[in-house]
Scaffold this active site. Structure first.
Site, mmCIF file in Angstrom:
data_model
loop_
_atom_site.group_PDB
_atom_site.id
_atom_site.type_symbol
_atom_site.label_atom_id
_atom_site.label_comp_id
_atom_site.label_asym_id
_atom_site.label_seq_id
_atom_site.Cartn_x
_atom_site.Cartn_y
_atom_site.Cartn_z
ATOM 1 N N SER A 144 12.706 33.819 -32.320
ATOM 2 C CA SER A 144 12.364 33.534 -32.737
ATOM 3 C C SER A 144 12.237 33.562 -34.764
ATOM 4 O O SER A 144 13.346 34.106 -35.462
ATOM 5 C CB SER A 144 11.093 34.738 -33.042
ATOM 6 O OG SER A 144 10.325 34.581 -33.998
ATOM 7 N N TYR A 157 6.945 42.895 -32.181
ATOM 8 C CA TYR A 157 7.455 41.470 -32.184
ATOM 9 C C TYR A 157 8.341 41.364 -32.469
ATOM 10 O O TYR A 157 9.683 41.025 -32.122
ATOM 11 C CB TYR A 157 6.476 39.999 -32.103
ATOM 12 C CG TYR A 157 6.730 39.105 -31.575
ATOM 13 C CD1 TYR A 157 7.181 38.036 -32.737
ATOM 14 C CD2 TYR A 157 6.292 38.137 -30.670
ATOM 15 C CE1 TYR A 157 7.239 37.141 -32.664
ATOM 16 C CE2 TYR A 157 7.646 37.486 -30.106
ATOM 17 C CZ TYR A 157 7.715 36.160 -30.953
ATOM 18 O OH TYR A 157 7.925 34.819 -30.483
HETATM 19 P P1 NAP Z 1 3.529 31.259 -23.808
HETATM 20 O O1 NAP Z 1 3.150 30.271 -24.206
HETATM 21 O O2 NAP Z 1 2.672 32.683 -24.383
HETATM 22 O O3 NAP Z 1 4.149 31.771 -21.858
HETATM 23 C C1 NAP Z 1 4.670 33.059 -21.629
HETATM 24 C C2 NAP Z 1 5.408 32.835 -20.082
HETATM 25 O O4 NAP Z 1 5.732 34.344 -20.277
HETATM 26 C C3 NAP Z 1 3.815 32.930 -19.208
HETATM 27 O O5 NAP Z 1 4.271 32.099 -18.467
HETATM 28 C C4 NAP Z 1 3.884 33.942 -19.105
HETATM 29 O O6 NAP Z 1 3.510 34.037 -17.448
HETATM 30 C C5 NAP Z 1 5.583 34.732 -18.902
HETATM 31 N N1 NAP Z 1 5.676 36.051 -19.126
HETATM 32 C C6 NAP Z 1 4.688 36.652 -20.228
HETATM 33 N N2 NAP Z 1 5.300 38.167 -19.560
HETATM 34 C C7 NAP Z 1 5.809 38.311 -18.305
HETATM 35 C C8 NAP Z 1 6.482 39.283 -17.980
HETATM 36 N N3 NAP Z 1 6.344 40.517 -17.845
HETATM 37 N N4 NAP Z 1 6.958 38.595 -16.732
HETATM 38 C C9 NAP Z 1 6.935 37.269 -16.862
HETATM 39 N N5 NAP Z 1 6.796 36.067 -17.135
HETATM 40 C C10 NAP Z 1 6.270 36.663 -18.270
HETATM 41 O O7 NAP Z 1 4.591 31.640 -24.834
HETATM 42 P P2 NAP Z 1 5.267 30.238 -25.490
HETATM 43 O O8 NAP Z 1 4.833 30.083 -26.811
HETATM 44 O O9 NAP Z 1 6.169 29.228 -24.327
HETATM 45 O O10 NAP Z 1 6.626 31.488 -25.713
HETATM 46 C C11 NAP Z 1 7.995 30.980 -25.122
HETATM 47 C C12 NAP Z 1 9.006 31.934 -25.389
HETATM 48 O O11 NAP Z 1 8.949 31.365 -26.840
HETATM 49 C C13 NAP Z 1 8.397 33.734 -25.768
HETATM 50 O O12 NAP Z 1 9.654 34.300 -26.162
HETATM 51 C C14 NAP Z 1 7.859 33.386 -27.121
HETATM 52 O O13 NAP Z 1 8.050 35.078 -28.282
HETATM 53 C C15 NAP Z 1 9.324 32.472 -27.685
HETATM 54 N N6 NAP Z 1 8.862 31.763 -29.178
HETATM 55 C C16 NAP Z 1 7.230 31.059 -29.328
HETATM 56 C C17 NAP Z 1 7.461 30.556 -30.667
HETATM 57 C C18 NAP Z 1 5.772 29.324 -30.645
HETATM 58 O O14 NAP Z 1 5.656 29.353 -31.439
HETATM 59 N N7 NAP Z 1 5.400 29.227 -29.497
HETATM 60 C C19 NAP Z 1 8.561 30.132 -31.580
HETATM 61 C C20 NAP Z 1 9.209 31.484 -31.204
HETATM 62 C C21 NAP Z 1 9.784 31.813 -30.013
HETATM 63 P P3 NAP Z 1 2.175 35.221 -16.708
HETATM 64 O O15 NAP Z 1 1.457 36.217 -18.415
HETATM 65 O O16 NAP Z 1 1.587 35.149 -16.043
HETATM 66 O O17 NAP Z 1 3.557 36.269 -16.558
HETATM 67 C C1 GCO Z 2 3.199 34.379 -35.768
HETATM 68 C C2 GCO Z 2 3.815 33.336 -34.347
HETATM 69 C C3 GCO Z 2 5.546 33.509 -34.615
HETATM 70 C C4 GCO Z 2 5.653 32.267 -33.473
HETATM 71 C C5 GCO Z 2 7.432 32.328 -33.986
HETATM 72 C C6 GCO Z 2 7.701 32.076 -34.746
HETATM 73 O O1 GCO Z 2 2.331 35.042 -35.112
HETATM 74 O O2 GCO Z 2 3.193 34.395 -36.250
HETATM 75 O O3 GCO Z 2 3.243 33.945 -32.663
HETATM 76 O O4 GCO Z 2 5.806 34.777 -34.255
HETATM 77 O O5 GCO Z 2 5.794 33.189 -31.744
HETATM 78 O O6 GCO Z 2 7.648 33.546 -32.896
HETATM 79 O O7 GCO Z 2 8.836 31.829 -34.740
#
Ligand code: NAP
Ligand code: GCO
Length: 264
Positions: A144, A157
């Site tokens: 992230s 986080y």
């Molecule tokens: P999201 O839409 O919140 O989806 C998260 C997924 O993880 C859901 O399918 C959820 O399903 C599953 N999950 C959560 N807790 C779990 C557990 N304990 N065991 C198994 N599955 C679990 O997330 P996203 O935005 O696609 O992000 C995916 C990844 O990218 C995360 O690691 C997030 O931190 C990272 N990320 C996101 C962003 C962003 O801007 N969106 C940026 C950087 C990194 P259930 O709740 O049913 O388990």
């Molecule tokens: C926040 C956002 C970010 C993104 C991502 C950025 O609250 O700042 O959720 O943390 O999820 O991790 O890379």
């Protein structure tokens, strides 16, 4: 020719029912991989299976909380029996809790650490023996911006994602000699359900202040989409990255390189 194919590979993407995980899994399926995924809730697994079917992808879904080592071991054994040895693991499952640190309970802090850092440890520990036996493997940890930067309300986080960057480097260090590559992929601000609260249209119809902030902090002047992760994730899962190890590939539109739009 550089080999980006995943033909004959088994790819496990955690939390891949929607969002970033689904996009990465779709890219892997399109490159020839057999895709399996898990979520902690049956309804989310069902939602994911519906999505894969609509995409024409024959994916298998499992209910498994990545923080529950016994459940993870059971799932890995089922996958190895039903599909085959896992060649590619993407530790994508993650949660966030946006609470000022002085108001955050220890329980909330620990849950985020458990899912976002201990979970990838448990998952990686479970798949490494099969990869060592096979003589090859790819582990990709979804890091992230918070692996590098802090911001208000995301102490747990950021601690988890900073730790995940170092876990990535340590797995690379400890298992590189077995032809296993462990790298991170670091999305910037991506439009998914997780960031939806940061993009809500305000009562007066204006964009959320944080939305405007991110646009000003991103040279690409836009939020990323899950599709922006497909190519980088495929690179890290394919033979094309066999000499890339312990690296975090940021896919952020340039946020980490940019001081922010200067006032006019
Ligand atoms: P999201 O839409 O919140 O989806 C998260 C997924 O993880 C859901 O399918 C959820 O399903 C599953 N999950 C959560 N807790 C779990 C557990 N304990 N065991 C198994 N599955 C679990 O997330 P996203 O935005 O696609 O992000 C995916 C990844 O990218 C995360 O690691 C997030 O931190 C990272 N990320 C996101 C962003 C962003 O801007 N969106 C940026 C950087 C990194 P259930 O709740 O049913 O388990
Ligand atoms: C926040 C956002 C970010 C993104 C991502 C950025 O609250 O700042 O959720 O943390 O999820 O991790 O890379």
């Amino acid at each position: 020719m550089v080999n980006f194919s995943l033909e004959g590979k088994v790819a496990l993407v955690t939390g891949a029912a929607y969002g970033i995980g689904l996009a990465i899994a779709q890219a892997y399926a399109e490159a020839g991989a057999k895709v399996v995924f898990n979520c902690s809730r049956q309804e989310t697994v069902d939602r994911g299976l519906k999505a894969y079917k609509e995409l024409g992808i024959d994916a298998k879904g499992y209910v498994c909380d990545v923080t529950d080592e016994a459940s993870v071991k059971d799932m890995i054994a089922k996958i190895e029996a039903e599909v085959g040895t896992i060649d590619i693991l993407v530790n994508n499952a993650g949660i966030i809790k946006r609470i000022p640190m002085t108001e955050m309970s220890v329980e909330d802090f620990e849950r985020v650490i458990d899912v976002d850092l201990v979970g990838p440890f448990i998952m990686s520990k479970a798949v490494l023996p099969g990869m060592i036996k096979k003589g090859a493997g790819k582990i990709i940890n979804v890091c992230s911006m918070m692996s590098e930067l802090g911001r208000e309300t995301v102490s747990a986080y950021a601690a988890a994602k900073g730790g995940l960057k170092m876990l990535t480097r340590n797995i690379a260090s400890e298992y590189g000699e077995y032809n296993i590559q462990c790298n991170g992929i670091g999305p910037g601000y991506i439009a998914t359900e997780q960031t939806a609260p940061l993009r809500e249209i305000q009562p007066d119809g204006s964009r959320h202040p944080f939305d405007q902030f991110i646009i000003a902090k991103t040279p690409a002047a836009r939020w990323g989409t899950p599709d922006d992760l497909k190519g980088p994730a495929l690179f890290l899962a394919s033979e094309a990255s066999d000499f890339v190890n312990g690296h975090v590939l940021y896919v952020d539109g340039g946020i980490l390189a940019y001081i922010g739009k200067q006032p006019k």
